[in-house]
Write an enzyme that holds these catalytic residues in place. Structure first.
Site, PDB file in Angstrom:
ATOM      1  N   LYS A  65       2.760  -5.706  -0.155  1.00 57.14           N
ATOM      2  CA  LYS A  65       3.256  -5.654  -1.537  1.00 57.14           C
ATOM      3  C   LYS A  65       4.098  -6.896  -1.769  1.00 57.14           C
ATOM      4  O   LYS A  65       4.495  -7.577  -0.841  1.00 57.14           O
ATOM      5  CB  LYS A  65       4.127  -4.404  -1.735  1.00 57.14           C
ATOM      6  CG  LYS A  65       3.329  -3.179  -2.160  1.00 57.14           C
ATOM      7  CD  LYS A  65       4.270  -2.115  -2.682  1.00 57.14           C
ATOM      8  CE  LYS A  65       3.530  -0.916  -3.242  1.00 57.14           C
ATOM      9  NZ  LYS A  65       4.444   0.086  -3.778  1.00 57.14           N
ATOM     10  N   SER A 103      10.952   1.841 -11.109  1.00 53.45           N
ATOM     11  CA  SER A 103      11.503   0.536 -10.720  1.00 53.45           C
ATOM     12  C   SER A 103      10.777  -0.580 -11.474  1.00 53.45           C
ATOM     13  O   SER A 103      11.404  -1.557 -11.905  1.00 53.45           O
ATOM     14  CB  SER A 103      11.339   0.323  -9.217  1.00 53.45           C
ATOM     15  OG  SER A 103      12.028   1.309  -8.507  1.00 53.45           O
TER      16      SER A 103
HETATM   17  O1  PNS Z   1       8.102   4.483  -4.244  1.00 54.21           O
HETATM   18  P1  PNS Z   1       6.638   4.547  -3.927  1.00 54.21           P
HETATM   19  O2  PNS Z   1       6.054   3.153  -3.779  1.00 54.21           O
HETATM   20  O3  PNS Z   1       5.871   5.406  -4.893  1.00 54.21           O
HETATM   21  O4  PNS Z   1       6.539   5.280  -2.476  1.00 54.21           O
HETATM   22  C1  PNS Z   1       5.289   5.560  -1.904  1.00 54.21           C
HETATM   23  C2  PNS Z   1       5.445   5.973  -0.436  1.00 54.21           C
HETATM   24  C3  PNS Z   1       6.266   4.988   0.339  1.00 54.21           C
HETATM   25  C4  PNS Z   1       6.115   7.330  -0.367  1.00 54.21           C
HETATM   26  C5  PNS Z   1       4.008   6.081   0.137  1.00 54.21           C
HETATM   27  O5  PNS Z   1       3.289   4.929  -0.172  1.00 54.21           O
HETATM   28  C6  PNS Z   1       3.958   6.264   1.654  1.00 54.21           C
HETATM   29  O6  PNS Z   1       4.312   7.309   2.163  1.00 54.21           O
HETATM   30  N1  PNS Z   1       3.518   5.210   2.359  1.00 54.21           N
HETATM   31  C7  PNS Z   1       3.422   5.187   3.813  1.00 54.21           C
HETATM   32  C8  PNS Z   1       1.964   5.163   4.299  1.00 54.21           C
HETATM   33  C9  PNS Z   1       1.434   6.576   4.293  1.00 54.21           C
HETATM   34  O7  PNS Z   1       1.842   7.411   5.058  1.00 54.21           O
HETATM   35  N2  PNS Z   1       0.543   6.857   3.324  1.00 54.21           N
HETATM   36  C10 PNS Z   1       0.106   8.212   3.070  1.00 54.21           C
HETATM   37  C11 PNS Z   1      -1.208   8.503   3.704  1.00 54.21           C
HETATM   38  S1  PNS Z   1      -2.065   9.137   2.384  1.00 54.21           S
END
Ligand code: PNS
Length: 158
Positions: free
Chosen positions: A41, A128
């Site tokens: 990102k 955000s």
């Molecule tokens: O604030 P955000 O960007 O909406 O948060 C998203 C987040 C960090 C909660 C999500 O992308 C996440 O858990 N990422 C880690 C990778 C993962 O475990 N993905 C889920 C498998 S489906």
């Protein structure tokens, strides 16, 4: 001892995030706010800056820890012996993606529970991204982010 994680990008933390974090801290023995380290990102704030801001704006919450993680959230949850993932839901538009992630996390680790908390109505439109865009074009963000975050944004766009 029940521990929850509030995971996210927090780029930057908003009053909507804080609302969910504070309400979670009242329900659980401990809450870990975990910032996702995701180099693919293109964030405005580095992980270190986001952690510093989160520490400053949550310093009055006694049972809180600020941390970061990379990789799968379920692995982090297992490593830290976390009991529940807490996610804020703003609108129906959030639901589909959050539902998908919660089910995938459950598939990856059936012991992991996800709890959804409805956002307070005054923050239901907040994100955000919307804060960054509004601020960039000199729109007013008073009351939507903590003062420390507004100052950090001013510095970024100096
Ligand atoms: O604030 P955000 O960007 O909406 O948060 C998203 C987040 C960090 C909660 C999500 O992308 C996440 O858990 N990422 C880690 C990778 C993962 O475990 N993905 C889920 C498998 S489906």
């Amino acid at each position: 001892m029940k521990t929850a994680v509030c995971p996210g990008s927090f780029d930057p933390v908003t009053n909507g995030h804080l609302d969910i974090i504070k309400r979670t801290s009242k329900m659980m023995d401990k809450v870990i706010v975990a910032v996702l380290y995701n180099p693919s990102k293109n964030p405005l704030f580095s992980v270190e800056e986001r952690i510093t801001l989160l520490r400053e704006v949550t310093k009055d919450i006694p049972n809180i820890e600020i941390d970061c993680f990379s990789g799968l959230l379920v692995d982090y949850v297992k490593e830290k012996r976390i009991n529940a993932i807490v996610k804020g839901l703003r609108a129906v538009s959030d639901f589909e993606y959050e539902f998908q992630m919660a089910l995938m996390n459950k598939k990856l680790n059936p012991e992991v529970e996800t709890i959804f908390m409805m956002t307070s109505s005054e923050f239901s439109y907040l994100s955000s991204s919307i804060i960054k865009e509004t601020f960039k074009f000199k729109g007013c963000i008073d009351g939507l982010v903590p003062d420390k975050v507004k100052k950090a944004l001013e510095k970024k766009y100096e």
